[in-house]
Design a protein around this motif. Sequence first.
Motif, PDB file in Angstrom:
ATOM      1  N   MET A   1     -14.305   5.491 -36.389  1.00  0.00           N
ATOM      2  CA  MET A   1     -15.367   4.566 -36.763  1.00  0.00           C
ATOM      3  C   MET A   1     -16.654   4.763 -35.964  1.00  0.00           C
ATOM      4  O   MET A   1     -17.745   4.833 -36.553  1.00  0.00           O
ATOM      5  CB  MET A   1     -14.865   3.126 -36.653  1.00  0.00           C
ATOM      6  N   PRO A   2     -16.603   4.882 -34.622  1.00  0.00           N
ATOM      7  CA  PRO A   2     -17.858   5.141 -33.899  1.00  0.00           C
ATOM      8  C   PRO A   2     -18.511   6.469 -34.270  1.00  0.00           C
ATOM      9  O   PRO A   2     -19.731   6.540 -34.429  1.00  0.00           O
ATOM     10  CB  PRO A   2     -17.418   5.135 -32.428  1.00  0.00           C
ATOM     11  N   VAL A   3     -17.690   7.519 -34.435  1.00  0.00           N
ATOM     12  CA  VAL A   3     -18.253   8.836 -34.766  1.00  0.00           C
ATOM     13  C   VAL A   3     -18.933   8.803 -36.133  1.00  0.00           C
ATOM     14  O   VAL A   3     -20.081   9.245 -36.291  1.00  0.00           O
ATOM     15  CB  VAL A   3     -17.148   9.917 -34.734  1.00  0.00           C
TER      16      VAL A   3
ATOM     17  N   PHE B   1     -15.518   0.182 -41.955  1.00  0.00           N
ATOM     18  CA  PHE B   1     -16.472  -0.893 -41.714  1.00  0.00           C
ATOM     19  C   PHE B   1     -16.283  -2.025 -42.726  1.00  0.00           C
ATOM     20  O   PHE B   1     -15.788  -1.806 -43.840  1.00  0.00           O
ATOM     21  CB  PHE B   1     -17.899  -0.365 -41.782  1.00  0.00           C
ATOM     22  N   SER B   2     -16.685  -3.226 -42.330  1.00  0.00           N
ATOM     23  CA  SER B   2     -16.558  -4.403 -43.191  1.00  0.00           C
ATOM     24  C   SER B   2     -17.842  -4.579 -43.987  1.00  0.00           C
ATOM     25  O   SER B   2     -18.829  -5.147 -43.498  1.00  0.00           O
ATOM     26  CB  SER B   2     -16.283  -5.652 -42.348  1.00  0.00           C
ATOM     27  N   ALA B   3     -17.844  -4.089 -45.198  1.00  0.00           N
ATOM     28  CA  ALA B   3     -19.050  -4.127 -46.024  1.00  0.00           C
ATOM     29  C   ALA B   3     -18.650  -4.160 -47.488  1.00  0.00           C
ATOM     30  O   ALA B   3     -17.493  -3.950 -47.848  1.00  0.00           O
ATOM     31  CB  ALA B   3     -19.938  -2.903 -45.743  1.00  0.00           C
ATOM     32  N   GLY B   4     -19.623  -4.433 -48.336  1.00  0.00           N
ATOM     33  CA  GLY B   4     -19.386  -4.467 -49.769  1.00  0.00           C
ATOM     34  C   GLY B   4     -20.301  -3.508 -50.497  1.00  0.00           C
ATOM     35  O   GLY B   4     -21.257  -2.976 -49.914  1.00  0.00           O
TER      36      GLY B   4
ATOM     37  N   GLY C   1     -22.430   2.800 -31.989  1.00  0.00           N
ATOM     38  CA  GLY C   1     -21.089   3.089 -31.484  1.00  0.00           C
ATOM     39  C   GLY C   1     -20.418   1.865 -30.898  1.00  0.00           C
ATOM     40  O   GLY C   1     -19.208   1.649 -31.102  1.00  0.00           O
ATOM     41  N   PHE C   2     -21.182   1.040 -30.185  1.00  0.00           N
ATOM     42  CA  PHE C   2     -20.644  -0.189 -29.596  1.00  0.00           C
ATOM     43  C   PHE C   2     -20.166  -1.149 -30.692  1.00  0.00           C
ATOM     44  O   PHE C   2     -19.051  -1.685 -30.615  1.00  0.00           O
ATOM     45  CB  PHE C   2     -21.728  -0.845 -28.733  1.00  0.00           C
ATOM     46  N   CYS C   3     -21.003  -1.360 -31.723  1.00  0.00           N
ATOM     47  CA  CYS C   3     -20.625  -2.239 -32.833  1.00  0.00           C
ATOM     48  C   CYS C   3     -19.395  -1.695 -33.560  1.00  0.00           C
ATOM     49  O   CYS C   3     -18.499  -2.448 -33.948  1.00  0.00           O
ATOM     50  CB  CYS C   3     -21.779  -2.390 -33.816  1.00  0.00           C
ATOM     51  N   ALA C   4     -19.350  -0.375 -33.735  1.00  0.00           N
ATOM     52  CA  ALA C   4     -18.215   0.239 -34.423  1.00  0.00           C
ATOM     53  C   ALA C   4     -16.920   0.018 -33.645  1.00  0.00           C
ATOM     54  O   ALA C   4     -15.867  -0.247 -34.249  1.00  0.00           O
ATOM     55  CB  ALA C   4     -18.476   1.730 -34.616  1.00  0.00           C
ATOM     56  N   LEU C   5     -16.976   0.119 -32.331  1.00  0.00           N
ATOM     57  CA  LEU C   5     -15.787  -0.126 -31.519  1.00  0.00           C
ATOM     58  C   LEU C   5     -15.311  -1.564 -31.656  1.00  0.00           C
ATOM     59  O   LEU C   5     -14.100  -1.827 -31.705  1.00  0.00           O
ATOM     60  CB  LEU C   5     -16.085   0.188 -30.050  1.00  0.00           C
ATOM     61  N   LEU C   6     -16.250  -2.498 -31.736  1.00  0.00           N
ATOM     62  CA  LEU C   6     -15.877  -3.899 -31.917  1.00  0.00           C
ATOM     63  C   LEU C   6     -15.197  -4.112 -33.264  1.00  0.00           C
ATOM     64  O   LEU C   6     -14.189  -4.822 -33.362  1.00  0.00           O
ATOM     65  CB  LEU C   6     -17.117  -4.793 -31.800  1.00  0.00           C
TER      66      LEU C   6
ATOM     67  N   THR D   1     -20.764  -5.068 -38.423  1.00  0.00           N
ATOM     68  CA  THR D   1     -21.010  -3.961 -39.350  1.00  0.00           C
ATOM     69  C   THR D   1     -22.464  -3.932 -39.775  1.00  0.00           C
ATOM     70  O   THR D   1     -23.114  -2.881 -39.757  1.00  0.00           O
ATOM     71  CB  THR D   1     -20.108  -4.089 -40.591  1.00  0.00           C
ATOM     72  N   TYR D   2     -22.997  -5.081 -40.133  1.00  0.00           N
ATOM     73  CA  TYR D   2     -24.391  -5.130 -40.568  1.00  0.00           C
ATOM     74  C   TYR D   2     -25.334  -4.761 -39.421  1.00  0.00           C
ATOM     75  O   TYR D   2     -26.286  -3.988 -39.593  1.00  0.00           O
ATOM     76  CB  TYR D   2     -24.750  -6.506 -41.112  1.00  0.00           C
ATOM     77  N   LEU D   3     -25.057  -5.315 -38.243  1.00  0.00           N
ATOM     78  CA  LEU D   3     -25.930  -5.055 -37.104  1.00  0.00           C
ATOM     79  C   LEU D   3     -25.822  -3.621 -36.599  1.00  0.00           C
ATOM     80  O   LEU D   3     -26.719  -3.134 -35.903  1.00  0.00           O
ATOM     81  CB  LEU D   3     -25.605  -6.025 -35.968  1.00  0.00           C
ATOM     82  N   SER D   4     -24.737  -2.930 -36.955  1.00  0.00           N
ATOM     83  CA  SER D   4     -24.593  -1.536 -36.526  1.00  0.00           C
ATOM     84  C   SER D   4     -25.643  -0.639 -37.171  1.00  0.00           C
ATOM     85  O   SER D   4     -25.958   0.428 -36.643  1.00  0.00           O
ATOM     86  CB  SER D   4     -23.197  -1.017 -36.888  1.00  0.00           C
TER      87      SER D   4
END
Length: 442
Positions: A66-68, A128-131, A280-285, A330-333
């Motif tokens: 996910m971060p990559v 990621f959590s998205a639509g 990357g930080f948001c993806a790890l979360l 996800t959005y803020l990433s």
Amino acid sequence: MLNDLKNILASIKMTDVHLWLGRLIIWSAAIITGLVIVLFARATEYAIAWFDQMQSALWWLPLIVMPVVGIFIVWATKRWFAGAAGSGIPQTMAALSYEEHQPIGHLVSIKIAISKMCLVILGLAAGFSAGREGPSVQVGASIMHAFRRFLPQTFQIDPKHLILAGGAAGISAAFNTPLAGIIFAIEELSRKFEQRTNGVMISAIVLSGLVSISLQGNYTYFGSLSVSPIDTQILLPVLIGGLVCGVFGGIFSKTLIELTENLPGRITRLRTRHPLYWTGFCALLVAGLGIVSHGAANGSGYSLTKAMLNGSINETWYYPVVKYLSTIFTYLSGIPGGIFAPALSIGAGIGYDLASIFHYHHLTIAFSALCMAGFLAGVTQAPITSFIIVMEMIDGHEMVISLMAVSLIATVTSRIFSRPLYSVLAGQFTAGPPDQKRLDHP
């Protein structure tokens, strides 16, 4: 005299030819829009299924993938596809606010449509959590607007009408909700309705909808809802659901608005100076939330929402919490993706929990449906679109009054906490083509 009459008849015939040619081009654009949106929907389903298989095989792999993938998506978006960032609805709204002489290729174009779909699919494949519904609006608007160049010069139509029709057709084909597509265009995209827009928009929705039905069948998005008889017992759930969803929907919107407006603080400095590290930080979360929730925090939330509405799953109390947080991160990433489907899923989870807390076990499914509309209305502050889209998705016409009431309560409550989300985000795109400063906005 005879020659003049011949010239008039020839002029009339040529005008008719151009008129019908223009109509055929618009209808063709609508059909292609429907086809593309259906293919986009199927591709996202495969992407989510692929992630589920990957996570089931190696639970820790999302912490790497996910971060990559997220960093690559944001890097590619900033470098080549700036207009494909975000959900797509703010860009479409911004395109509608531009004057005719102003360029809007950075908001709606075939390049943006293709890149948007590819990046959203890649993001969902990474977990990621998205639509896909918000992106479908921008994709539909881009396709319809691109076809304007093929129209005869004598065929007069405002390019904004094509954008509006494409956006409405996109949401209609994505959810298979034609009425919601019309209302969404009026209430959210343009906030007005012109008589001249009528035929273009409705024909685009009808034709894209026919393509969707022909390829996927005449289905309802979440199936036909089976609820207990609706009576006065629904009044308290409507009030509770509207207030709770309005509060949390308003906080959700305010969080996205505050953090995308670059308010002073450490988070803003990290986002603006090191956007890829932030991604990357948001993806790890998000990956961590997915692991602790056994995958419930990932993807669009469609399968879990459908299971809740079918009564075939006992939703854990923390589901709306982890889905709420994973969607925000996800959005803020900065990756492209919408919030419609996750918002509906969060609402369903909230309703499930509220039914348990207040001992409305016999109304659990109805409570979930109410909170779907309520939370979506709380986030978007578009009550009419929210209750109609849920009503059409669950074939819940017997709940129309209660869905309407909970959406209105949630919208009014949300306004205490936040400004309208999409209107504020659209303002970030109305100053002209994106520059480096504005590329830092997700």
